[in-house]
Design an enzyme around this catalytic site. Structure first.
Site, mmCIF file in Angstrom:
data_model
loop_
_atom_site.group_PDB
_atom_site.id
_atom_site.type_symbol
_atom_site.label_atom_id
_atom_site.label_comp_id
_atom_site.label_asym_id
_atom_site.label_seq_id
_atom_site.Cartn_x
_atom_site.Cartn_y
_atom_site.Cartn_z
ATOM 1 N N HIS A 39 0.917 -1.233 -0.105
ATOM 2 C CA HIS A 39 0.032 -0.020 0.033
ATOM 3 C C HIS A 39 0.857 1.229 -0.157
ATOM 4 O O HIS A 39 0.222 2.393 -0.262
ATOM 5 C CB HIS A 39 -1.114 -0.004 1.310
ATOM 6 N N GLY A 91 3.684 1.903 -2.050
ATOM 7 C CA GLY A 91 4.126 2.021 -3.287
ATOM 8 C C GLY A 91 3.395 2.989 -4.096
ATOM 9 O O GLY A 91 2.208 3.246 -3.636
ATOM 10 N N GLY A 100 -0.042 0.741 -4.912
ATOM 11 C CA GLY A 100 -0.783 0.634 -3.530
ATOM 12 C C GLY A 100 -1.364 1.909 -3.032
ATOM 13 O O GLY A 100 -2.593 2.045 -2.556
ATOM 14 N N SER A 137 3.164 -7.126 -15.320
ATOM 15 C CA SER A 137 3.677 -6.093 -16.145
ATOM 16 C C SER A 137 3.943 -6.566 -17.602
ATOM 17 O O SER A 137 3.815 -7.771 -17.643
ATOM 18 C CB SER A 137 5.096 -6.179 -15.463
ATOM 19 N N SER A 138 3.872 -5.600 -18.224
ATOM 20 C CA SER A 138 3.816 -5.989 -19.769
ATOM 21 C C SER A 138 5.207 -6.649 -20.354
ATOM 22 O O SER A 138 5.408 -7.213 -21.325
ATOM 23 C CB SER A 138 3.559 -4.666 -20.547
ATOM 24 N N CYS A 139 6.303 -6.629 -19.425
ATOM 25 C CA CYS A 139 7.469 -7.174 -19.789
ATOM 26 C C CYS A 139 7.542 -8.940 -19.876
ATOM 27 O O CYS A 139 8.401 -9.330 -20.141
ATOM 28 C CB CYS A 139 8.720 -6.544 -18.933
ATOM 29 N N TYR A 165 12.610 -10.731 -13.658
ATOM 30 C CA TYR A 165 11.548 -10.157 -13.256
ATOM 31 C C TYR A 165 10.215 -10.792 -14.091
ATOM 32 O O TYR A 165 9.190 -11.146 -13.526
ATOM 33 C CB TYR A 165 11.430 -8.784 -13.319
ATOM 34 N N LYS A 219 6.855 -12.967 -12.901
ATOM 35 C CA LYS A 219 5.559 -12.355 -12.955
ATOM 36 C C LYS A 219 4.677 -13.406 -13.565
ATOM 37 O O LYS A 219 3.456 -13.755 -13.385
ATOM 38 C CB LYS A 219 5.670 -11.308 -13.722
ATOM 39 N N ASN A 249 3.681 0.174 -18.969
ATOM 40 C CA ASN A 249 4.375 0.985 -18.070
ATOM 41 C C ASN A 249 3.656 2.281 -17.220
ATOM 42 O O ASN A 249 2.924 2.748 -17.794
ATOM 43 C CB ASN A 249 5.269 1.395 -19.112
ATOM 44 N N LEU A 250 4.011 2.139 -15.651
ATOM 45 C CA LEU A 250 2.923 2.755 -15.059
ATOM 46 C C LEU A 250 3.785 4.204 -14.709
ATOM 47 O O LEU A 250 5.083 4.015 -14.571
ATOM 48 C CB LEU A 250 2.444 2.210 -13.778
ATOM 49 N N HIS A 279 12.154 4.049 -13.809
ATOM 50 C CA HIS A 279 11.731 4.064 -15.032
ATOM 51 C C HIS A 279 11.969 5.420 -15.673
ATOM 52 O O HIS A 279 12.128 6.391 -15.210
ATOM 53 C CB HIS A 279 10.125 3.613 -15.114
ATOM 54 N N TRP A 332 18.746 8.074 -21.954
ATOM 55 C CA TRP A 332 19.397 6.722 -22.270
ATOM 56 C C TRP A 332 19.046 6.035 -23.779
ATOM 57 O O TRP A 332 17.852 6.169 -24.033
ATOM 58 C CB TRP A 332 19.178 5.773 -21.170
ATOM 59 N N ASP A 356 18.456 -0.049 -24.881
ATOM 60 C CA ASP A 356 17.419 0.302 -25.260
ATOM 61 C C ASP A 356 16.237 -0.510 -24.781
ATOM 62 O O ASP A 356 14.834 -0.224 -24.649
ATOM 63 C CB ASP A 356 17.052 0.221 -26.887
HETATM 64 O O1 GFB Z 1 11.235 2.624 -18.358
HETATM 65 P P1 GFB Z 1 12.379 1.785 -18.554
HETATM 66 O O2 GFB Z 1 13.686 1.710 -17.460
HETATM 67 O O3 GFB Z 1 11.964 0.385 -18.644
HETATM 68 O O4 GFB Z 1 13.094 2.236 -19.712
HETATM 69 P P2 GFB Z 1 11.434 -0.592 -19.783
HETATM 70 C C1 GFB Z 1 12.383 2.716 -21.304
HETATM 71 C C2 GFB Z 1 13.239 2.940 -22.033
HETATM 72 O O5 GFB Z 1 13.657 4.439 -21.725
HETATM 73 C C3 GFB Z 1 14.436 2.323 -22.454
HETATM 74 C C4 GFB Z 1 14.847 4.668 -22.000
HETATM 75 O O6 GFB Z 1 14.706 2.096 -23.975
HETATM 76 C C5 GFB Z 1 15.780 3.272 -21.829
HETATM 77 O O7 GFB Z 1 16.831 3.010 -22.447
HETATM 78 N N1 GFB Z 1 15.470 5.600 -21.199
HETATM 79 C C6 GFB Z 1 16.055 6.761 -21.494
HETATM 80 C C7 GFB Z 1 15.571 5.554 -20.011
HETATM 81 N N2 GFB Z 1 16.109 7.568 -20.645
HETATM 82 C C8 GFB Z 1 16.115 6.884 -19.554
HETATM 83 C C9 GFB Z 1 16.446 7.163 -18.080
HETATM 84 O O8 GFB Z 1 17.290 7.997 -17.518
HETATM 85 N N3 GFB Z 1 16.193 6.244 -17.113
HETATM 86 C C10 GFB Z 1 15.540 4.920 -17.611
HETATM 87 N N4 GFB Z 1 15.173 4.127 -16.788
HETATM 88 N N5 GFB Z 1 15.333 4.750 -18.958
HETATM 89 C C11 GFB Z 1 11.076 -2.120 -17.630
HETATM 90 C C12 GFB Z 1 11.420 -3.234 -17.272
HETATM 91 O O9 GFB Z 1 11.611 -1.889 -18.902
HETATM 92 O O10 GFB Z 1 9.692 -1.837 -17.565
HETATM 93 C C13 GFB Z 1 10.501 -3.667 -16.055
HETATM 94 O O11 GFB Z 1 12.634 -3.591 -17.033
HETATM 95 C C14 GFB Z 1 9.198 -3.764 -16.042
HETATM 96 O O12 GFB Z 1 10.629 -5.314 -16.079
HETATM 97 C C15 GFB Z 1 8.956 -1.907 -16.559
HETATM 98 O O13 GFB Z 1 8.332 -4.283 -17.012
HETATM 99 C C16 GFB Z 1 7.488 -1.520 -16.906
HETATM 100 O O14 GFB Z 1 10.162 -0.231 -20.415
HETATM 101 O O15 GFB Z 1 12.581 -1.006 -20.954
#
Ligand code: GFB
Length: 323
Positions: free
Chosen positions: A12, A14, A17, A108-110, A137, A141, A166-167, A180, A211, A285
């Site tokens: 709750h 997070g 939650g 999760s969608s992954c 992960y 799931k 993605n949330l 994220h 990134w 990516d």
């Molecule tokens: O949101 P994110 O970390 O997760 O990254 P995923 C999404 C995309 O954004 C990737 C780019 O292509 C990253 O390289 N990106 C650009 C960045 N700049 C940034 C930054 O500053 N930080 C981050 N974090 N990303 C996750 C899964 O995948 O999604 C989990 O690892 C889960 O398991 C989650 O399912 C919802 O969408 O790639």
């Protein structure tokens, strides 16, 4: 279910939650049970069993999980697998043993194969290899989905799973290493704007680093929309409604995606940063596209309401107040 039904929201504090707490409280629910991490370690089977036997919740939503962005998933691989397997197995098994009336598990969608046809239908689960950066992960799931499905098949438990895209939203993780993309970019653009506020010559602004290549496509759902969907599902949709359609879970999303580059430009605009964006292609990516097919949940009578621009503005307001 009625407003005095005993509802346990696992996780709750997070992002998901706390959105569930806002939603169910606003709907007038008076008997919500919660436990902090210090009060109940969900990885401990004995403690979880004892909690369910004494509290006897009627409804359960599993929003407790170890979560993180692409780098955290790829770095803490064993923890993402172990913690999630333990948390969900303990809760699902104890819910079955203590007679919980309905349980919804969040994935999760992954969970879908890396190179899935788009938009991704529920039926595509387990049809190909997973994305490597978040395979542990995703495996955890998928095990959670299969627990719910098979506790239904063997014991008739009214348990099923939902897969949100993605949330983002209030209470998100804004730590640049583990978050994220959406909260990370809010922090990066905000800090770049504040740190350069005194500069008169805007051409000397230091750029914001994004990134990867900026080309991957992602779908983003505001967390209060997810809470709204879960309220609808807990009230109206039973496990048999899902499994009779020969699927194991329901997708939840907006049905629209954008590139990371478009997302970065939108956040830059909302925050009002005037400098450049650069792309760091040494960072991964991840999967090239992740857009959920949401026609099943739309067909049941639910659709998302908060568009991306509005959701980012609300999230930025929350960030300014609390971070
Ligand atoms: O949101 P994110 O970390 O997760 O990254 P995923 C999404 C995309 O954004 C990737 C780019 O292509 C990253 O390289 N990106 C650009 C960045 N700049 C940034 C930054 O500053 N930080 C981050 N974090 N990303 C996750 C899964 O995948 O999604 C989990 O690892 C889960 O398991 C989650 O399912 C919802 O969408 O790639």
């Amino acid at each position: 279910m009625n407003k005095s039904s005993k509802l346990y929201i696992a996780g709750h504090t997070g992002m998901v939650g706390s959105a569930l707490m806002r939603k169910f409280t606003a709907e007038g629910f008076t008997n919500i049970i919660t436990k902090t991490r210090e009060e109940l370690d969900l990885r401990n089977q004995q403690a979880v069993t004892h909690f369910f036997q004494t509290e006897k919740p009627e409804y359960v939503i599993i929003a407790a999980a170890k979560v993180g962005g692409i780098l955290a998933n790829n770095t803490y691989r064993a923890e993402f697998l172990y913690d999630n397997l333990m948390i969900q197995s303990n809760i699902i098994h104890a819910s079955a043993s203590s007679g919980v009336e309905k349980l919804i598990f969040l994935g999760s969608s992954c969970i879908y194969p890396r190179d899935c046809p788009q938009p991704i239908k529920e039926e595509y689960l387990l049809t190909g290899p997973l994305e490597q950066t978040n395979e542990p992960y995703a495996i955890a799931k998928i095990a959670g989905i299969k627990l719910c499905e098979n506790y239904y098949k063997q014991y008739g438990c009214n348990f099923y799973s939902v897969m949100p895209t993605n949330l983002y939203g209030p209470n998100d993780n804004f730590d640049l290493e583990t978050s994220h993309v959406l909260p990370a970019l809010i922090r990066k653009f905000h800090e770049a704007k504040v740190n350069n506020a005194e500069l008169v010559d805007k051409s000397t602004l230091s750029p914001v680093e994004v990134w990867g290549t900026g080309t991957p496509r992602r779908e983003f759902l505001y967390v209060d929309d997810l809470a709204d969907a879960l309220f609808f599902l807990l009230s109206e949709v039973e496990a048999r409604d899902i499994y009779e359609q020969r699927i194991t879970h329901l997708n939840i999303g907006t049905g629209e995606d954008i590139t990371i580059k478009e997302l970065a430009e939108m956040i830059k605009e909302i925050i009002g940063f005037k400098g450049e964006i650069i792309y760091d292609s040494t960072k991964p990516d991840g999967t090239s596209r992740k857009l959920l097919d949401v026609s099943r949940i739309n067909g049941l009578g639910w659709r998302s309401k908060i568009d991306l621009e509005e959701g980012i503005k609300k999230t930025y307001e929350w960030f300014l107040k609390y971070q």
